[in-house]
Design an enzyme around this catalytic site. Structure first.
Site, mmCIF file in Angstrom:
data_model
loop_
_atom_site.group_PDB
_atom_site.id
_atom_site.type_symbol
_atom_site.label_atom_id
_atom_site.label_comp_id
_atom_site.label_asym_id
_atom_site.label_seq_id
_atom_site.Cartn_x
_atom_site.Cartn_y
_atom_site.Cartn_z
ATOM 1 N N HIS A 90 -0.357 5.645 7.795
ATOM 2 C CA HIS A 90 -1.517 4.678 7.546
ATOM 3 C C HIS A 90 -1.819 3.483 8.448
ATOM 4 O O HIS A 90 -0.775 2.755 8.780
ATOM 5 C CB HIS A 90 -1.357 4.164 6.013
ATOM 6 N N GLU A 114 0.868 -1.258 0.002
ATOM 7 C CA GLU A 114 -0.085 -0.097 -0.130
ATOM 8 C C GLU A 114 0.900 1.177 0.053
ATOM 9 O O GLU A 114 0.274 2.357 0.548
ATOM 10 C CB GLU A 114 -0.949 -0.132 1.314
#
Lengths: 274, 274, 274, 274
Positions: free
Chosen positions: D132, D113
């Site tokens: 994140h 990601e």
């Protein structure tokens, strides 16, 4: 953050009314206030211990502070320099006058919100210690219409009622901080003669007749907040049989007599930590 | 807190009815009660371990206490001197008669609420151990109309029902504490033949046929309280399929047979702690 | 608890259907079943690690167990002797046949609920590992009508649906335990082809295609339960946008590929603990 | 997971618009992008510290990541190789271009990601750091219609509004992961000019003008989520007096000035851990 330096306050009389106007000291001056007099070193140790206890107990995180009124000069109080509460030791404790001016600054940073403490010591002759925290379970009670009530005897001091201070009522949109004597005085008026005042969108203040009592109340306010959230879930809109004001008065008197037991336990929890 | 000294109770007969009037012992006397007889030192170690286990498990904090009936003298029980539960060691365990009088006080402070223990041992011949706690998740159940129920097999002993003792019903506004034999007897009547009684605005009491069982039940009552709060959220007003009384009886019998497994694990959790 | 000794099962064929009647092995015999064959010692270490990981993660307390199917003999599985999960080491791992009979008992106590494991290995050829736990946040979901759903990608395996096994439906009032092959078979039928089955008033079972996967799922089921409770509070009766079954399938495939990362982290968390 | 190798990006200009089409770099090439230039080693230490702080604070578990924009090359950013955040040290920090391509891969695994980070650095010139996470209390807010609001001054950055990114709106049923530049760009569009974006069924992203600020915001978002859940319980459908946008702006400015205090405290919490 530069220290505000001001005229010496050695002769400043101890005033217990809520502040109605700017203290003279804020208008002029160039010298820090005089000390209220020598203090037994163990007092500094106790104030520092209180700070670390509140950190270990989860009442303070990187922010918040505990203070104690000067044992012999009621117009002075003791509080750490600006530092994370978990790190405070005796050498970090400074002396302030009730306007939040440091008596011997030595260039150290001071807490922006020291006005909370000064304003309450000024308004409340019975208060010997003040804790300002952002303890997490308490914050929601400052945002809702549900009043905080005393869920059990250890939180009996809440049974008299817990006011909410909304800084926006008097000061409009702000940074939410009590960063002036005016805001401190407004907070002290909200507190009134109670033991705890909630601060909308910010945190809370607990006061007591001793350092141990203020610490005990700050910790028990956090515990009580958790209990009341649970009781609200379980009651499903039905009644919650909180302590009555009279039960609160009777139980609080007992708590103040046995407070040394948790205090000694909490002090053990910080031994070996600085 | 001075100790109440009273007439010797060596011949005091074991009485299992709930207290209807003041025991003679409270009316006069100057000598502490006699001991119920010698006890294996390992028993004191076990009672002290129970106290520290309950502290590590979060059932007791600075307050609360666990006791055990004297193994050979049913009219005596063993309990720590007044001390934070986390700090109790074998040397702190004292012997009391069922009126809460210390057999060998040695000037040590005793718990104000020792009457909880004496009254229950008097009323319940089947009880060998009593835990009084303010374990946090349990307190809200003493304040609301929602009854506590058994959410899973380990808390099966709750399926028989969990009464609530409201001290105000008989005694009006008080300091919420069970500080007299009369209040202890009223609490014991509320407990009846159950395993747990909730105390409004205060805490709870768990009892069992052994020290391990009472500790297990105190811990599982706290766990069950958390589960029931979650179930209440999730049910959104719909039914909660708690254990039936018969399921509770069957499951509790199994729990009592396997109780040594958690007990040994909990004892490991306190090794190295005093 | 004495071990049931029975006829040797060396030739017992691997049967993947749900149990419809009592296996022959339960009807007679005097010898323990034969081992499924030698196993690399590191396998025992991994099963023991799984047990301690689940204890450290709060999924298992003094009770509950994890098992793994024998790597080369699908009609055998590996599970600890009866012991608190936090204490399990490689030497405690025993081998069982699918009837829950120990291959080399050596007089060791075995878990009463080993039938959970045997019955699921029999019914589900795809399952390589089974975790049975009483993880606290999961239990309430077995008591209410609200189904458990997948709140985030790490719990994607729940998106296919989470059945509830109510032991009372088939067996009436019981001690809530899966203490027979019949109860194990009924539980396996409730599980069906899913990854998790909730057990009313008891706990839950998570299964997976590897030891790591079953452990991951047991841990994530507990996490997901907490998230769904919070989402239920926040939704205030409105919708909760849980993962769809297709999202669940896609996300679960990724999870199974990256599972070694949490596994290695969890193994570090138990190093130095026994 | 093999690294995508691509044409050198040394001359790739810094582009602050949201990605509208595939960057050229993704269409061809065989060489990794050039480094943005040498970096003081203490920077790598700080990024690694941020990772471990977020793990100790419970914001990151085995998954999630923090990145920092290259201090002198705005089209490069720094992030750990694929590794559990608690284990990251300075040597694990890699440099990437905004397409998520490693400048000096050395065969190391990279986070799937990483596109989250590159897309946000590309869209937001004011952002110097991105976190994140799947921090647990935040996830439910991505699933319900109740917007996240600022409960107290430390979470003031939320008062401007907290958008929700539902990956299904643009991409249908997926594995929920932001595993391509297109998904990263869509996420960056949802974030807009805000400080936090929630990701349905997945987690959230916090950004800030410095590494310390992004870490502070990620931690305070988790805290705020817990507070808002409690406030929702207590409000019982009534109003919650969250911070207004103007209060949020004023309070956030103060937070950014005092951020070094929690940062230093958090760094102490990871000393001795790797």
């Amino acid at each position: 953050m530069p220290l505000i330096r001001c005229a010496c306050h050695a002769g400043f009389s101890y005033w217990t009314g809520a502040a109605a106007g700017p203290p003279d000291a804020l208008r002029s001056g160039s010298e820090p206030p005089a000390s209220g007099g020598p203090i037994d070193p163990s007092i500094f140790e106790e104030v520092a211990s209180a700070s670390r206890i509140l950190a270990v107990q989860g009442v303070l995180d990187a922010f918040g502070h505990v203070s104690m009124r000067h044992p012999t000069a009621p117009d002075r109080f003791l509080m750490s320099r600006s530092l994370a509460p978990a790190l405070v030791t005796a050498g970090d404790i400074m002396e302030f006058n009730l306007d939040g001016e440091a008596c011997d600054p030595q260039g150290r940073g001071v807490f922006l919100e020291r006005f909370i403490h000064g304003a309450i010591y000024r308004a409340r002759a019975d208060v010997a210690s003040v804790v300002h925290s952002h303890s997490p379970s308490v914050i929601p009670f400052g945002l809702v219409e549900t009043p905080m009530r005393a869920m059990y005897h250890n939180a009996a001091f809440l049974a008299e009622g817990v006011p909410v201070f909304d800084i926006a009522e008097e000061f409009g949109a702000t940074d939410m901080l009590v960063g002036s004597w005016q805001k401190g005085a407004a907070l002290a008026r909200s507190l009134g003669d109670k033991s705890v005042v909630l601060m909308r969108g910010h945190g809370s203040v607990a006061v007591g007749p001793s350092l141990e009592a203020a610490v005990f109340r700050a910790i028990m306010t956090e515990t009580n907040a958790k209990l009341q959230s649970q009781a609200t879930i379980l009651s499903q809109g039905g009644p919650i049989a909180a302590l009555s004001p009279e039960e609160g008065r009777l139980a609080d008197a007992v708590n103040l007599r046995v407070i040394q037991r948790p205090w000694e336990l909490w002090k053990r929890s910080i031994s070996g930590r600085s």
